[in-house]
Every structure is written in C-alpha cells, then in structure tokens.
Design an enzyme around this catalytic site. Structure first.
Site, mmCIF file in Angstrom:
data_model
loop_
_atom_site.group_PDB
_atom_site.id
_atom_site.type_symbol
_atom_site.label_atom_id
_atom_site.label_comp_id
_atom_site.label_asym_id
_atom_site.label_seq_id
_atom_site.Cartn_x
_atom_site.Cartn_y
_atom_site.Cartn_z
ATOM 1 N N SER A 96 7.123 4.909 0.811
ATOM 2 C CA SER A 96 5.665 4.903 0.810
ATOM 3 C C SER A 96 5.086 3.631 0.250
ATOM 4 O O SER A 96 5.691 2.638 -0.047
ATOM 5 C CB SER A 96 5.541 6.006 -0.264
ATOM 6 O OG SER A 96 5.532 5.638 -1.451
ATOM 7 N N LYS A 97 3.704 3.655 -0.101
ATOM 8 C CA LYS A 97 3.178 2.553 -0.502
ATOM 9 C C LYS A 97 3.672 1.863 -1.915
ATOM 10 O O LYS A 97 3.672 0.723 -2.117
ATOM 11 C CB LYS A 97 1.667 2.876 -0.744
ATOM 12 C CG LYS A 97 0.746 2.812 0.155
ATOM 13 C CD LYS A 97 -0.903 2.571 -0.335
ATOM 14 C CE LYS A 97 -1.579 3.207 0.877
ATOM 15 N NZ LYS A 97 -2.194 4.800 0.858
ATOM 16 N N ARG A 98 4.219 2.637 -2.665
ATOM 17 C CA ARG A 98 4.870 2.394 -3.760
ATOM 18 C C ARG A 98 5.951 1.198 -3.630
ATOM 19 O O ARG A 98 6.318 0.521 -4.353
ATOM 20 C CB ARG A 98 5.626 3.612 -4.682
ATOM 21 C CG ARG A 98 4.678 4.354 -5.230
ATOM 22 C CD ARG A 98 5.394 5.590 -6.058
ATOM 23 N NE ARG A 98 6.277 6.357 -5.028
ATOM 24 C CZ ARG A 98 7.783 6.211 -5.429
ATOM 25 N NH1 ARG A 98 8.401 5.438 -6.158
ATOM 26 N NH2 ARG A 98 8.315 6.877 -4.526
ATOM 27 N N HIS A 99 6.592 1.373 -2.572
ATOM 28 C CA HIS A 99 7.679 0.470 -1.936
ATOM 29 C C HIS A 99 7.236 -0.867 -1.767
ATOM 30 O O HIS A 99 7.964 -1.909 -1.536
ATOM 31 C CB HIS A 99 8.736 1.036 -1.113
ATOM 32 C CG HIS A 99 9.279 2.331 -1.560
ATOM 33 N ND1 HIS A 99 8.914 3.569 -1.091
ATOM 34 C CD2 HIS A 99 10.343 2.640 -2.383
ATOM 35 C CE1 HIS A 99 9.819 4.627 -1.912
ATOM 36 N NE2 HIS A 99 10.519 3.784 -2.424
ATOM 37 N N GLY A 100 5.958 -0.803 -0.869
ATOM 38 C CA GLY A 100 5.702 -1.997 -0.585
ATOM 39 C C GLY A 100 4.643 -1.933 0.867
ATOM 40 O O GLY A 100 4.030 -0.769 0.840
#
Ligand code: GLU
Ligand code: ZN
Length: 500
Positions: free
Chosen positions: A253-257
């Site tokens: 998800s966005k949290r990862h990049g």
C-alpha cells in the site's frame, strides 16, 4: 481449445502494481499459448468510475506495451469491451433468470432496507437481505412491474448445500450456500447490472477459458459459480494470484511507497524494468534467471510456474533492475529519454542550445553508468549548466572536522588542482581516463602525507564544484566543468568556510 483470457479492471482509481501484475500475467499467458487477450472495462459502478481512471488505464497499458486482441470497435475503430455500453445484454440475461425462476424481482424500498439494516445492527446480526420478496408469485410480480413499480432483480441463492470451485493454484475452495450473501442484487433499479452479473455474463459470452485475478476475489467465487449454474453454463478455470506484500508482510500500500504506475513512470522508471520486475511477483522461470524482456515472457510464461505464496515487492530490487535496463538501453534512445527531463526541470532550454547539447553529450557516458532512475539526471547534472551557488556549506564539513578544518583540506585540494595540467577534450577517452587517474593519485598521496582520510579532501571539493551530494564521479565532474570554473567555485567555498 485455445486460451482466452481477460484483464477486467474497474476504472475507479489509478492503475497500481497489483492490477498490472494481473494484466501482464493474463497477457503473457495468452501470448505464450497462442491465445487471445481481451481488455474489458468493468464500469458498471457509475458512482465510482471516473474518466481519469479510464484514461490512466489506457495510458498505462500503452506505456507497458500490453495490446489487447479483440473489442467491439476492432473492425472499424479500435476499442476494448466496455460494460456500460452493453447494458442491454445484462438486462436480457437478468430477465432470463427471472423467467427460469432462478432470480426474482424485489420491490423493497430503500427505506425498508435501511430499517432492516438498523434492526440487524442493533441485534448484532448482520445477515443481509431477508428474502422478503422471494415468494411473491410471478404473476403478482409481473403485474407490479407492469404498473411501473421500481425494483431490482435478485439471485435466488439455494438455501441448502454447498458451492465449490476448483482453483488451479489453491485447489478446491467453497462455501455453504447458507453462508453466501442472501440473494444478491443482479440488476439495479437503474437497469445497470451489478459487478457479479456483468462479470459472469461477459466471461461466458466472451468465451473466457481462464480467470486469472487477484486473491481478493476468492470470496466472490462461490457466488459466481451459482450464477453460472443458474444460467446452466460451465464456469471457466480459476487461478487466483498470490498477494503482493510490502517487506513487512502487509498488503502492499501507499505506506510502503509508490504503488501506482503513473508514480513510477513520473519518477523515471523504464517500462521494460517494471514489466520485468512485476512479472517476477509470484512467477519464476527457474531459480536463477532474472532478466526477461517482454518478448521472452510472451514465450516462456506458464501457469505451472506461478507460486502459491505471497510475493514481496522490493523497491530496491526494482531500482536495481531499472539501473540495469538504463545501461542496456541503446544510448541514443536513452538520450532522447533524458533530454526532455532536463528541459522540463528547467536545467536546459527547450529546445536545447547546441552548447547545452555538447555539454550533455560530454557528461552522458559518465552518468549513464550511475543512473538508477531517469530523473536522477537533474541533481547529477545541474552543476554543469548553471552555477548552483554554494549550496549547504555544512555539507562540506567532513565528520569529526569543523569548518576551519574543512577549509584547510579544501585549500590543499585547490593547490593540487591549480598544479594540474589542463584536462583533455571530451571524446578522447583514454586521455580523459588518464587525467582522472592522475588526480586521484595526487589526492591520495596528499591525504596520506597529511594523514587525512581521502574522503575528508573529496567531500568539500565535491560540494564546492557541484553544490550537491549526488553527482557524477568527482574528477570527471571537474574535468567536464573545466578547471578554471572549478577553481573559482572552490575558492568561493573556502572563503565561506573561513567565515563560518
Ligand atoms: N472488475 C474487477 C476488478 O476490478 C474484476 C475482477 C475479475 O477479474 O473478475 O478487479
Ligand atoms: Zn424485496
């Protein structure tokens, strides 16, 4: 029987890694088996589908080089299947289910359904629709429809038994019919089908042989099989693809990049690198081979080599692939990718002047070895096209040194460079390499004599010349900039350090 597969995205957001992994696997599977790859836009959710998402879908597939083989506009124009243009088909099919007694009209108002939902919530029993209209006689239902009463069409889910499907990867999965959503809507009041009906009807009409899609669709599997059964059709083969995770084991998800293709594209990734890397998320050819062009994958891809276990998306590995693909790229074509970046970042003019082209060509062989992303070109080459100023002078001070110490180290460097011969012209590679090596030897010798670390001499000098911590190798950078300008910038930083 020849393979027919499809990518069936809903245009509700930007194309992301998981989506294009599905698209690529289907595409390669079709190509490797001499089959057909279909693009089907599942835009029956009118509220969530957007023109931007649709545009992004087409742009992404074009950029990746994924071409579809069939579509209604293929003879005259060109176009994929779009479900919102096929409304009539689903309506007829839903009516067919009503006639055969497999589905029924439901006249419940949204007020009634809301009240039902609230009641269930209060009683902590979220069981869904209560099948209120299931037993209305066909005659009564026909009369009410005739009278213009608003209704949806619901599937009659059997009350007993179990529905199973076979997944190529995961084996048999299934669910008791009493645990399936009670009588889900097939056709909405506005005459639009739900995802489930349109998806199944199209897979049947388009003679899809294999459904390859994300694992999040497994829970819909039994319901879809019930719809096939209701029509008397045989379901295609299923192959639900392994999840794509971040390094922490959570769903990517966005949290990862970055996760959307447009972000990767803007950041300077090459489609070749993305195609190669994404194809390895849950598929492998053997234990060792990593490099696959699109053409290789069109030959070598097979379902047997898809892994069951979740795939981990490793951003650093993708960066590594990207660097490799940059260096594999034809240099002249690579230049045509890089120049527009320098133009749009305002580093060179648009169109570039002949002088700017000369400077760029001189630097090209050096930065080509160093780029991970195409966009790295801007911080790397900025110093060559305009005076970047001093930058952050703090960055010039090596660890365990102060500003005065850095000034002393920089002065020593200045002396060495002042004594150096004029650098050879760009293009004479041997002479250039020899000049770089002489400088390197000079600096090493001096550092040794003064008992400094070589880094303590190079770090302030790098900042002086480029005002940046990312740059091409230092001596080639000085050579490209010219000795005179490099000395001038060095003197300037010495003064700044002395006054700190
Ligand atoms: N429209 C669904 C999606 O957005 C398609 C699922 C399927 O492939 O059946 O993923
Ligand atoms: Zn009802």
């Amino acid at each position: 029987m020849s393979v027919r597969v499809r990518y069936a995205p809903s245009p509700t957001g930007q194309q992301h890694i998981g989506g294009i992994r599905t698209a690529l696997f289907n595409y390669f599977f079709a190509r490797a088996g001499g089959g057909t790859f279909i693009l089907r836009v599942e835009d029956t959710d009118r509220e969530r589908s957007t023109p931007d998402a649709l545009e992004d879908l087409y742009a992404t597939l074009t950029w990746l080089g994924v071409e579809y083989d069939e579509g209604p506009g293929m003879d005259g124009g060109y176009g994929p299947y779009v479900q919102s243009e096929r409304k009539q088909i689903y309506r007829e099919k839903a009516d067919e289910l009503v006639i055969t007694g497999k589905a029924y009209p439901c006249f419940c108002t949204s007020e009634r359904l809301d009240a039902l939902r609230k009641e269930q919530k209060a009683a902590r029993k979220n069981i869904g629709y209560d099948r209120h209209c299931r037993e209305i006689s066909p005659d009564e239902a026909a009369a009410r429809i005739e009278a213009g009463e608003k209704h949806v069409i619901r599937l009659k889910v059997p009350l007993e038994g179990k529905t199973v499907f076979e997944d190529i990867l995961l084996g048999q999965t299934g669910r008791k019919n009493k645990d399936i959503n009670p009588d889900p809507v097939m056709l909405k009041t506005d005459g639009f089908p739900t995802y489930h009906l349109a998806n199944v009807v199209d897979d049947h009409l388009m003679k899809i042989t294999h459904i390859m899609r994300a694992q999040e669709w497994i829970p819909s599997g039994p319901l879809h099989v019930l719809i096939y059964n209701a029509f008397g059709w045989a379901p295609p083969a299923y192959c639900h693809l392994p999840m794509v995770m971040g390094k922490d084991g959570q769903k990517l998800s966005k949290r990862h990049g970055s996760t959307t293709v447009s972000e990767f594209r803007k950041a300077g990734y090459l489609p070749e690198a993305l195609v190669n890397y994404v194809s390895l998320l849950g598929w492998s050819y053997d234990d060792s081979r990593e490099f696959f062009s699109k053409n290789d994958l069109c030959e070598l891809f097979s379902l047997e080599k898809i892994n069951k276990s979740p795939a981990v998306f490793d951003y650093r590995k993708l960066d590594w692939f990207n660097g490799q693909y940059i260096r594999m790229k034809n240099p002249e074509i690579l230049k045509t990718d890089l120049l527009p970046i320098l133009m749009s970042d305002g580093i060179i003019s648009d169109p570039p002047s002949p002088e700017q082209i000369d400077i760029f060509n001189g630097a090209f062989p050096i930065i080509r070895e160093r780029l991970k992303l195409l966009n790295d070109i801007t911080p790397m080459l900025r110093f060559l096209f305009a005076d970047p100023g001093i930058g952050n002078a703090e960055d010039a001070i090596p660890k365990k040194m102060d500003a005065a110490g850095a000034a002393v180290a920089l002065k020593a460097g200045l002396e060495l460079l002042s004594a150096a011969t004029e650098p050879p012209v760009v293009g004479d590679e041997d002479a250039c390499a020899a000049w770089d090596e002489e400088r390197d030897a000079d600096f090493r010798r001096a550092a040794e004599e003064k008992e400094w670390k070589i880094g303590a001499m190079l770090q302030p000098l790098r900042l002086a010349v480029t005002a940046s911590k990312v740059s091409p190798p230092l001596f080639p950078a000085i050579r490209l900039l010219g000795l005179k300008e490099s000395l001038k910038r060095t003197e300037r930083l010495i003064t700044a350090l002395e006054n700190m």
